[in-house]
Design an enzyme around this catalytic site. Structure first.
Site, PDB file in Angstrom:
ATOM      1  N   PHE A   1       1.405  -8.512   8.308  1.00  0.00           N
ATOM      2  CA  PHE A   1       2.534  -7.575   8.396  1.00  0.00           C
ATOM      3  C   PHE A   1       3.833  -8.267   8.769  1.00  0.00           C
ATOM      4  O   PHE A   1       4.757  -7.635   9.279  1.00  0.00           O
ATOM      5  CB  PHE A   1       2.210  -6.447   9.392  1.00  0.00           C
ATOM      6  CG  PHE A   1       0.844  -5.851   9.175  1.00  0.00           C
ATOM      7  CD1 PHE A   1       0.595  -5.092   8.043  1.00  0.00           C
ATOM      8  CD2 PHE A   1      -0.187  -6.077  10.068  1.00  0.00           C
ATOM      9  CE1 PHE A   1      -0.665  -4.563   7.819  1.00  0.00           C
ATOM     10  CE2 PHE A   1      -1.451  -5.557   9.842  1.00  0.00           C
ATOM     11  CZ  PHE A   1      -1.690  -4.799   8.725  1.00  0.00           C
TER      12      PHE A   1
ATOM     13  N   ILE B   1      -3.759 -10.883   2.096  1.00  0.00           N
ATOM     14  CA  ILE B   1      -3.527 -10.377   3.456  1.00  0.00           C
ATOM     15  C   ILE B   1      -4.008  -8.936   3.570  1.00  0.00           C
ATOM     16  O   ILE B   1      -3.602  -8.214   4.487  1.00  0.00           O
ATOM     17  CB  ILE B   1      -2.051 -10.532   3.871  1.00  0.00           C
ATOM     18  CG1 ILE B   1      -1.105  -9.757   2.937  1.00  0.00           C
ATOM     19  CG2 ILE B   1      -1.667 -12.004   3.894  1.00  0.00           C
ATOM     20  CD1 ILE B   1       0.337  -9.728   3.435  1.00  0.00           C
TER      21      ILE B   1
ATOM     22  N   THR C   1      -5.288   0.029  -5.154  1.00  0.00           N
ATOM     23  CA  THR C   1      -4.753  -0.887  -4.143  1.00  0.00           C
ATOM     24  C   THR C   1      -3.289  -0.545  -3.811  1.00  0.00           C
ATOM     25  O   THR C   1      -2.875  -0.633  -2.665  1.00  0.00           O
ATOM     26  CB  THR C   1      -4.859  -2.361  -4.592  1.00  0.00           C
ATOM     27  OG1 THR C   1      -4.179  -2.520  -5.836  1.00  0.00           O
ATOM     28  CG2 THR C   1      -6.303  -2.795  -4.752  1.00  0.00           C
TER      29      THR C   1
ATOM     30  N   GLN D   1      -1.585   0.680  -0.198  1.00  0.00           N
ATOM     31  CA  GLN D   1      -0.435   0.070   0.467  1.00  0.00           C
ATOM     32  C   GLN D   1       0.586   1.118   0.891  1.00  0.00           C
ATOM     33  O   GLN D   1       1.129   1.071   1.990  1.00  0.00           O
ATOM     34  CB  GLN D   1       0.245  -0.947  -0.460  1.00  0.00           C
ATOM     35  CG  GLN D   1      -0.510  -2.251  -0.585  1.00  0.00           C
ATOM     36  CD  GLN D   1      -0.722  -2.895   0.758  1.00  0.00           C
ATOM     37  OE1 GLN D   1       0.220  -3.207   1.468  1.00  0.00           O
ATOM     38  NE2 GLN D   1      -1.966  -3.067   1.148  1.00  0.00           N
TER      39      GLN D   1
ATOM     40  N   LYS E   1       7.401  -4.386  -9.310  1.00  0.00           N
ATOM     41  CA  LYS E   1       8.381  -4.480  -8.214  1.00  0.00           C
ATOM     42  C   LYS E   1       7.736  -4.735  -6.851  1.00  0.00           C
ATOM     43  O   LYS E   1       8.417  -5.202  -5.942  1.00  0.00           O
ATOM     44  CB  LYS E   1       9.200  -3.188  -8.139  1.00  0.00           C
ATOM     45  CG  LYS E   1      10.200  -3.013  -9.285  1.00  0.00           C
ATOM     46  CD  LYS E   1      10.930  -1.688  -9.096  1.00  0.00           C
ATOM     47  CE  LYS E   1      12.100  -1.530 -10.034  1.00  0.00           C
ATOM     48  NZ  LYS E   1      12.708  -0.183  -9.883  1.00  0.00           N
TER      49      LYS E   1
ATOM     50  N   GLY F   1       4.254  -3.300  -1.069  1.00  0.00           N
ATOM     51  CA  GLY F   1       3.703  -3.540   0.265  1.00  0.00           C
ATOM     52  C   GLY F   1       4.491  -2.915   1.396  1.00  0.00           C
ATOM     53  O   GLY F   1       3.935  -2.625   2.454  1.00  0.00           O
ATOM     54  N   GLU F   2       5.780  -2.726   1.197  1.00  0.00           N
ATOM     55  CA  GLU F   2       6.612  -2.341   2.330  1.00  0.00           C
ATOM     56  C   GLU F   2       7.337  -1.012   2.183  1.00  0.00           C
ATOM     57  O   GLU F   2       7.681  -0.378   3.183  1.00  0.00           O
ATOM     58  CB  GLU F   2       7.608  -3.476   2.632  1.00  0.00           C
ATOM     59  CG  GLU F   2       6.879  -4.605   3.317  1.00  0.00           C
ATOM     60  CD  GLU F   2       7.610  -5.920   3.283  1.00  0.00           C
ATOM     61  OE1 GLU F   2       8.179  -6.289   4.301  1.00  0.00           O
ATOM     62  OE2 GLU F   2       7.595  -6.578   2.229  1.00  0.00           O
TER      63      GLU F   2
END
Ligand code: MOS
Length: 646
Positions: A147, A373, A541, A545, A608, A611-612
């Site tokens: 993270f 990760i 997946t 996220q 693009k 993850g965040e």
């Protein structure tokens, strides 16, 4: 170690090594230390400021921006909001603690490290020990969560390597949960001042966002909370700026959506306050100021599907049934609040390398020095390679996490799928092309003399589109030609589109809260999101996220705060009993829609990265829902019961 000064509580001052963990622990109290006490700077209001030239976001964004005339914009405004929002220290708590095994063989060092970036660890360690990078090998086949906290090489990596050299034996160093509060990063405090001005019909005339975050006495690390404010809404006049206050705490670092997580809390809370002041629906206010191109750079978007996100999320949520009056909606005795916010995060693609090898048995072996990760990197890279090679996924072996492999970027900034994915894709295509050309050139191949464009590959068999019975397998061709594996390595670099377009992901997040009017307890029965992050490589997946990011947003809004004693700077709640994160019982329904989006410019695979973005907007959406439920505007995270009742 380097000197005898201690800059924060919890700073490593030495390492005790023994043949067992028990021996090492027993020896720790035998180490005698004495300290001379000095004043600790722990206050954002009075701590020393870093010089402005030291304050810069990672990447090429400047510290500050100005467009138009902010004073004129504020003068022209019929309605203004002007508030300060604060967010606390937070600490990453990946389930797997930071840990390193260091092994020296002569002058060569091997590190088995839990990291988000094997090549970054290698270069930092090589620099620290004055070694050639080639003499350091770093391996990390799985990382149990990072993270951002495992984005670089912290002191424990150096200590493990030093101890292994000193003892002449491999050393394993695992941080305790307590040791992860301070020495390995965390999200800094932010104090953010947002001023908005708008005409009476909701057109923004001025946006000002200035953010001060803390760093340490050791480095000037910036939480760039005002970046999204440069590009999210159209306004002729806009000012952003950042500052750093140096405190006697551990150096902060990247923590999921560093900048945007905290920055969208301030900006999207202020937008909600503006909507209230204008008596305007908060979604309508955002549509009124929708940016058709990047308002700061003037560049076109590579793609933007935010309108669709608002539309899908509001429909799925049932937003049209919202009564805008605070405290107007109830479920039994519970106050019901509906809030919303915009989500956004940059779409980055960095240089990345991969080698793809087609083996004589017709299987493929693909390697890139990226990291897993927990996002599903093994899965999606295998999918991309299999697809490009014309093989079923079970015939592709994808490997990562080793500096002996072709280099790939740090797994951070939501850029792994985009960056490593692109080099995996290109190398797989290149390997396939090599084998096809070999078949065309081989007099014994059924494909001899065929046109390259006419050859397709399915299930490891090359054949002619114009005559499907003419063909042979990869395996037959390579075996007949001596059985040498066919390897293609590609070093992929981002194209000129990166400079020509503004590249960002967007989304909408709508939250329902139930607030107990007597005790202020907040529950979150449902959240509805819609995000457009380019091509969806794997909906399972990617959705995972997004949901993970939203869950963290609930934690950020309601629970998380690293408490530091204001006199001594001690980390007070440095364990998972006292540092609160959401548990399953805290989470209701999260309805996460992935909006299909085609982007022809972002990179060759149209990805693009997701993850965040899930955490961005989340805390504001929840805070806005709490305001709608209670009429209380909380401008200081986390939103605890006392702030509702007080
Ligand atoms: Mo992420 S905070 O960019 O590792």
């Amino acid at each position: 170690l380097q000197d005898d000064r201690v800059f924060y509580n919890g700073q490593p001052i030495g390492i005790v090594v023994a043949d067992t963990l028990e021996h090492a622990r027993a020896a720790v109290p035998l180490v005698r230390t004495s300290y001379a006490t000095t004043h600790a700077e722990l206050d954002m209001a009075t701590g020393p400021k870093a010089p402005p030239e030291n304050v810069h976001p990672t990447g090429d964004e400047p510290r500050a921006t100005t467009r138009g005339d902010i004073d004129a914009g504020l003068r022209d405004a019929a309605v203004r909001v002007d508030h300060t929002y604060t967010t606390p220290f937070e600490t990453h708590n990946p389930m797997e603690p930071h840990n390193t095994v260091a092994v020296w063989e002569g002058s060569k060092l091997t590190l088995y490290d839990s990291t988000q970036g094997v090549f970054g660890v290698r270069s930092t360690v090589a620099r620290t020990f004055s070694m050639q990078p080639e003499d350091v090998r770093v391996l990390s086949p799985f990382t149990g969560g990072g993270f951002g906290s495992k984005g670089g090489a912290w002191s424990h990596v150096m200590l493990a390597a030093m101890a292994a050299r000193q003892t002449g034996r491999p050393v394993k160093l695992v941080l305790t949960r307590r040791q992860m509060f301070g020495p390995v990063g965390g999200r800094p405090r932010t104090v953010q001042h947002v001023t908005l001005g708008a005409t009476s019909d909701g057109q923004l005339t001025a946006i000002r966002h200035t953010s001060t975050s803390n760093s340490s006495m050791l480095e000037d690390w910036l939480e760039p909370s005002a970046l999204q404010t440069r590009m999210l809404y159209t306004s002729p006049n806009a000012v952003t700026d950042h500052a750093i206050v140096r405190l006697n705490v551990g150096s902060p670092t990247f923590m999921r959506a560093p900048g945007e997580s905290t920055g969208t809390y301030a900006l999207e809370s202020a937008m909600d306050e503006l909507a209230v002041a204008l008596d305007m629906d908060p979604v309508a206010l955002r549509l009124r100021n929708y940016a058709e191109h990047d308002p700061q750079s003037g560049k076109p978007w590579s793609s933007k599907s935010l309108r669709e996100c608002y539309q899908i999320a509001t429909e799925r949520f049932g937003w049209s049934k919202r009564n805008p009056m605070p405290r107007s909606m109830r479920d039994g005795r519970m106050l019901v609040g509906w809030g919303m916010a915009t989500a956004t995060y940059p779409a980055r693609t960095l240089a990345s390398s991969t080698s793809a090898t087609i083996l004589p048995d017709g299987n493929a072996w693909v390697r890139a020095g990226t990291q897993e990760i927990g996002c599903g990197t093994y899965t999606i890279m295998t999918q991309i390679a299999a697809d490009a090679l014309g093989l079923p996924p079970e015939r592709v072996r994808f490997e990562l996490g080793d500096t002996d492999m072709p280099p790939a970027p740090v797994s951070a900034g939501s850029m792994t799928a985009a960056s490593a994915g692109t080099s995996v894709y290109k190398s797989a295509l290149a390997a396939r092309q090599k084998v096809i050309r070999m078949a065309i050139a081989d007099a014994q191949s059924p494909l001899h003399g065929a046109s390259e464009a006419d050859v397709r590959v399915e299930n490891g068999r090359m054949s002619l589109a114009s005559s499907p019975s003419r063909g042979e397998t990869y395996s037959a061709l390579i075996t007949r030609n001596g059985g040498t594996p066919i390897e293609a390595r590609v070093d992929s670099t981002p194209g000129p589109e990166q400079k020509e377009y503004s590249m960002h992901s967007f989304g909408a997040i709508l939250t329902e809260v139930h607030v107990d009017p007597d005790v202020g307890e907040i529950r979150v029965p449902r959240i509805v999101t819609a995000h457009a992050v380019g091509r969806v490589l794997n909906s399972r997946t990617l959705q995972s996220q997004i949901i993970g990011g939203v869950v963290w947003g609930i934690g950020m809004a309601l629970l998380e705060e690293t408490l530091i004693d204001p006199h001594m700077g001690r980390y007070v709640n440095s364990d998972l009993a006292e540092y609160q994160v959401p548990v399953n019982a805290d989470i209701g329904t999260i309805d996460a829609t992935l909006v299909d989006e085609h982007d022809a410019y972002v990179n060759p695979i149209g990805v693009k990265g997701g993850g965040e973005i899930g955490i961005t907007g989340a805390a504001a959406s929840l805070a806005n829902a709490v305001y709608h439920a209670t009429g209380k505007r909380v401008r200081d995270l986390p939103i605890t019961l006392d702030k509702i009742l007080g």
